[in-house]
Design a protein around this motif. Structure first.
Motif, mmCIF file in Angstrom:
data_model
loop_
_atom_site.group_PDB
_atom_site.id
_atom_site.type_symbol
_atom_site.label_atom_id
_atom_site.label_comp_id
_atom_site.label_asym_id
_atom_site.label_seq_id
_atom_site.Cartn_x
_atom_site.Cartn_y
_atom_site.Cartn_z
ATOM 1 N N SER A 47 -6.945 37.548 -27.105
ATOM 2 C CA SER A 47 -8.380 37.420 -26.805
ATOM 3 C C SER A 47 -9.335 37.328 -27.862
ATOM 4 C CB SER A 47 -8.258 39.054 -26.017
ATOM 5 O OG SER A 47 -8.439 40.087 -27.085
ATOM 6 N N VAL A 48 -10.459 37.022 -27.156
ATOM 7 C CA VAL A 48 -11.944 36.884 -27.866
ATOM 8 C C VAL A 48 -12.924 37.591 -27.067
ATOM 9 C CG1 VAL A 48 -13.299 35.303 -28.722
ATOM 10 C CG2 VAL A 48 -11.176 34.519 -28.818
ATOM 11 N N THR A 49 -13.472 38.515 -27.943
ATOM 12 C CA THR A 49 -14.810 39.180 -27.478
ATOM 13 C C THR A 49 -16.010 38.580 -28.338
ATOM 14 O OG1 THR A 49 -13.335 40.943 -26.585
ATOM 15 C CG2 THR A 49 -15.686 41.519 -27.009
ATOM 16 N N ALA A 50 -16.816 38.319 -27.657
ATOM 17 C CA ALA A 50 -18.117 38.000 -28.436
ATOM 18 C C ALA A 50 -19.445 38.633 -27.790
ATOM 19 C CB ALA A 50 -18.371 36.371 -28.471
ATOM 20 N N VAL A 51 -20.019 39.245 -28.903
ATOM 21 C CA VAL A 51 -21.219 39.968 -28.459
ATOM 22 C C VAL A 51 -22.557 39.115 -28.982
ATOM 23 C CG1 VAL A 51 -22.565 42.116 -28.494
ATOM 24 C CG2 VAL A 51 -20.074 41.969 -28.490
ATOM 25 N N LEU A 52 -23.506 38.747 -28.150
ATOM 26 C CA LEU A 52 -24.843 38.500 -28.313
ATOM 27 C C LEU A 52 -25.969 39.504 -28.027
ATOM 28 C CD1 LEU A 52 -26.810 35.829 -28.903
ATOM 29 C CD2 LEU A 52 -26.565 35.641 -26.329
ATOM 30 N N ARG A 53 -26.518 39.723 -29.183
ATOM 31 C CA ARG A 53 -27.596 40.784 -29.026
ATOM 32 C C ARG A 53 -28.962 40.044 -28.828
ATOM 33 N NH1 ARG A 53 -25.098 45.733 -29.900
ATOM 34 N NH2 ARG A 53 -22.955 45.649 -30.983
ATOM 35 N N GLY A 54 -29.616 40.285 -27.938
ATOM 36 C CA GLY A 54 -30.911 39.701 -27.607
ATOM 37 C C GLY A 54 -32.149 40.304 -28.618
ATOM 38 N N GLY A 55 -33.145 39.605 -28.625
ATOM 39 C CA GLY A 55 -34.329 39.817 -29.678
ATOM 40 C C GLY A 55 -35.070 41.090 -29.106
ATOM 41 N N ALA A 107 -27.608 31.917 -26.725
ATOM 42 C CA ALA A 107 -27.640 32.168 -27.900
ATOM 43 C C ALA A 107 -28.928 31.385 -28.345
ATOM 44 C CB ALA A 107 -26.469 31.512 -28.864
ATOM 45 N N GLY A 108 -29.316 30.229 -27.699
ATOM 46 C CA GLY A 108 -30.475 29.529 -28.096
ATOM 47 C C GLY A 108 -31.737 30.168 -27.540
ATOM 48 N N GLU A 109 -31.460 31.265 -26.550
ATOM 49 C CA GLU A 109 -32.726 32.018 -26.057
ATOM 50 C C GLU A 109 -32.580 33.496 -26.368
ATOM 51 O OE1 GLU A 109 -31.645 31.999 -21.896
ATOM 52 O OE2 GLU A 109 -32.267 30.194 -21.648
ATOM 53 N N ARG A 110 -31.909 33.500 -27.719
ATOM 54 C CA ARG A 110 -31.580 35.085 -28.053
ATOM 55 C C ARG A 110 -33.127 35.783 -28.366
ATOM 56 N NH1 ARG A 110 -28.872 33.602 -31.968
ATOM 57 N NH2 ARG A 110 -26.704 34.610 -31.743
ATOM 58 N N ASP A 111 -33.977 35.442 -29.017
ATOM 59 C CA ASP A 111 -35.198 36.161 -29.263
ATOM 60 C C ASP A 111 -35.748 36.589 -28.077
ATOM 61 O OD1 ASP A 111 -34.705 35.468 -31.692
ATOM 62 O OD2 ASP A 111 -36.468 34.067 -31.945
ATOM 63 N N ASP A 112 -35.539 35.763 -26.714
ATOM 64 C CA ASP A 112 -36.460 36.339 -25.740
ATOM 65 C C ASP A 112 -35.550 36.970 -24.923
ATOM 66 O OD1 ASP A 112 -38.928 35.064 -26.208
ATOM 67 O OD2 ASP A 112 -38.247 32.982 -25.460
ATOM 68 N N PRO A 114 -33.683 40.115 -23.309
ATOM 69 C CA PRO A 114 -34.004 41.278 -23.021
ATOM 70 C C PRO A 114 -32.692 42.289 -22.860
ATOM 71 C CG PRO A 114 -34.457 40.627 -20.988
ATOM 72 C CD PRO A 114 -34.116 39.494 -21.827
ATOM 73 N N GLY A 115 -31.716 42.370 -24.010
ATOM 74 C CA GLY A 115 -30.554 43.014 -23.660
ATOM 75 C C GLY A 115 -29.380 42.081 -24.566
ATOM 76 N N THR A 116 -28.112 42.568 -24.298
ATOM 77 C CA THR A 116 -27.253 42.167 -24.807
ATOM 78 C C THR A 116 -25.965 41.695 -23.911
ATOM 79 O OG1 THR A 116 -27.228 43.868 -26.506
ATOM 80 C CG2 THR A 116 -25.128 42.960 -26.278
ATOM 81 N N VAL A 117 -25.287 40.565 -24.158
ATOM 82 C CA VAL A 117 -24.228 39.830 -23.353
ATOM 83 C C VAL A 117 -23.144 40.116 -24.048
ATOM 84 C CG1 VAL A 117 -23.627 38.033 -22.142
ATOM 85 C CG2 VAL A 117 -26.081 38.436 -22.464
ATOM 86 N N VAL A 118 -21.985 40.444 -23.541
ATOM 87 C CA VAL A 118 -20.503 40.386 -23.967
ATOM 88 C C VAL A 118 -19.801 39.216 -23.263
ATOM 89 C CG1 VAL A 118 -18.299 41.631 -24.071
ATOM 90 C CG2 VAL A 118 -20.684 42.914 -24.332
ATOM 91 N N PHE A 119 -19.439 38.442 -23.941
ATOM 92 C CA PHE A 119 -18.572 37.354 -23.513
ATOM 93 C C PHE A 119 -16.887 37.580 -23.595
ATOM 94 C CE2 PHE A 119 -22.659 35.668 -25.066
ATOM 95 C CZ PHE A 119 -22.916 34.996 -24.041
ATOM 96 N N MET A 120 -16.293 37.574 -22.616
ATOM 97 C CA MET A 120 -14.993 38.162 -22.608
ATOM 98 C C MET A 120 -14.098 37.030 -22.170
ATOM 99 S SD MET A 120 -13.408 40.902 -19.928
ATOM 100 C CE MET A 120 -11.426 41.424 -19.690
ATOM 101 N N PHE A 121 -13.028 36.536 -23.250
ATOM 102 C CA PHE A 121 -12.116 35.778 -23.111
ATOM 103 C C PHE A 121 -10.884 36.254 -23.027
ATOM 104 C CE2 PHE A 121 -15.877 33.438 -24.818
ATOM 105 C CZ PHE A 121 -15.887 32.302 -24.248
ATOM 106 N N GLN A 122 -10.214 36.048 -21.637
ATOM 107 C CA GLN A 122 -9.062 37.132 -21.442
ATOM 108 C C GLN A 122 -7.822 36.091 -21.452
ATOM 109 O OE1 GLN A 122 -9.087 38.754 -17.530
ATOM 110 N NE2 GLN A 122 -6.926 38.183 -17.835
ATOM 111 N N PRO A 123 -6.716 36.364 -22.167
ATOM 112 C CA PRO A 123 -5.365 35.889 -21.901
ATOM 113 C C PRO A 123 -4.766 36.750 -20.663
ATOM 114 C CG PRO A 123 -5.791 36.477 -23.967
ATOM 115 C CD PRO A 123 -6.549 37.081 -23.299
ATOM 116 N N GLY A 124 -3.636 36.135 -20.344
ATOM 117 C CA GLY A 124 -2.822 36.869 -19.265
ATOM 118 C C GLY A 124 -3.267 37.195 -17.976
#
Length: 391
Positions: A47-55, A107-112, A114-124
């Motif tokens: 799996s891949v879990t990616a967290v983007l924290r907004g500004g 990611a291009g809108e990170r500064d604006d 209002p919060g965090t996004v988790v990207f869940m790439f799931q096998p199986g």
């Protein structure tokens, strides 16, 4: 957004099946490189879990894609078709590319943001409960707090391109199995009267299983039960079997109906066996739960879809009887599963999961934008709600 179709086609040409998808995982990691995400990989699955924290401060929203293919030999004739005996016949290659595109947008809108996004790439997803395993490994806590909402977009190659389909409440069924082993005595095929032959008993059990839903399940809360496997241990045509094994696929749309099937169907098949002098062993194997779209979240999603798609929004009147392990996420987090039509313009695609399934990847920018908009709108709504409450 450049390159999403190229990414999708590269993934399509080399599908992997199950929980161990090293090549697919590497492709996703490479595609996310440079976006400034907090990335972790699974311990027991690729799996891949990616967290983007907004500004700006705010809650967490989760976006999910599945990654695995099916053990199907592709027969589409596409120039980028798989040749390794597996196939992305359910569109998971588009799901991955679409979620990568959403990550790039956000990611291009990170500064604006209002919060965090988790990207869940799931096998199986295709029968291996990868979503459940990712939850056990902590995907829902990857950002430090639980998401307030979770969304997934699933493509459909037989829905007209650009149409979106969803509904509040149950949208896809649970998937479970009932395994039955019928044991007699074996013997000579010429002298069945001297033995207890489990084969005709198994045949009677199969007919009883197939008629169970018609007489025991209310039509207002449907279920589908199909016998999909059948075998005996007879070593030769003149030898009566000692045991017959069979398996039924069980699908239901509510916990109540599933509980009824789980309790009463084993009793029925055991009694049939006993009436003929056979012993019967049963095992009920739980798999995917019902996929339930949270009504409040889905009302917000439908308002957004109406705004973006107009008369191309389809509100399903009834749930479907296929299953989806995004259900595990929706059991923990309120959210919505949406289907996006990607039928080719010429309408030549075979059905999903077939060796002739063809998906129009010209909609990938739209796919990515929809996921990004779902996350952005949900975060903005949550922030507005907090500010209006004086928090």
């Amino acid at each position: 957004m450049t390159g999403l179709a190229g990414l999708r086609r590269a993934l399509h040409g080399h599908p992997e099946v199950g929980l161990d998808l090293p090549r697919t995982q590497r492709a996703i990691l490479d595609a996310l490189d440079g976006l400034g995400l907090e990335i972790t990989t699974g311990r027991g699955l690729s799996s891949v879990t990616a967290v983007l924290r907004g500004g700006r401060p705010g809650p967490v929203v989760l976006l999910r894609s599945d990654m695995d293919g099916l053990p199907v030999t592709e027969a589409t004739g596409l120039p980028y078709a798989s040749v390794n005996g597996a196939m992305h016949a359910c569109g998971h290659d588009l799901h991955m590319a679409g979620l990568v595109g959403a990550a790039r947008i956000l990611a291009g809108e990170r500064d604006d943001l209002p919060g965090t996004v988790v990207f869940m790439f799931q096998p199986g997803e295709e029968g291996f409960a990868g979503g459940k395993l990712m939850i056990e490994e902590g995907v829902l806590d990857a950002a430090g707090e639980r998401p307030v909402a979770a969304y997934a977009v699933h493509v459909d190659c037989v829905t007209p391109a650009g149409h979106v389909v969803t509904r509040p409440g149950p949208i896809m069924s649970s998937a479970n199995a009932l395994r039955v082993r019928v044991t007699g005595t074996g013997g000579h095929a010429a002298l069945p009267q001297d033995s207890v032959d489990p084969v005709p008993v198994a045949a009677e059990i199969i007919l009883a299983i197939q008629s169970f839903t018609a007489r025991r399940i209310p039509v207002s809360d449907p279920a589908v039960i199909s016998v999909t496997r059948l075998s005996s241990d007879s070593p030769a045509s003149n030898v009566l079997a000692t045991t017959v094994s069979l398996e039924a696929n069980v699908r239901a749309l509510s916990r109540q109906t599933l509980a009824l099937i789980r309790t009463e169907l084993p009793k029925l098949v055991t009694a049939i066996g006993a009436a003929h002098g056979c012993t019967v062993a049963t095992e009920f194997v739980e798999s995917y739960p019902v996929t339930v779209n949270d009504p409040a979240e889905t009302a917000r999603v439908l308002a957004l879809l109406d705004e973006r798609y107009g008369d191309r929004v389809v509100r399903l009147p009834f749930p479907g009887m296929a299953s989806e392990d995004f259900a595990y996420v929706l059991d923990e987090v309120p959210g919505t599963l949406i289907f996006l039509g990607v039928q080719p313009e010429d309408g030549t695609s075979g059905p999903m999961h077939s060796d002739r399934a063809v998906f129009d990847d010209s909609r990938l920018d739209e796919h990515a934008a929809l996921l990004a908009t779902l996350a952005r709108r949900r975060l903005s709504w949550a922030r507005s709600a907090i500010m209006n409450s004086g928090g």
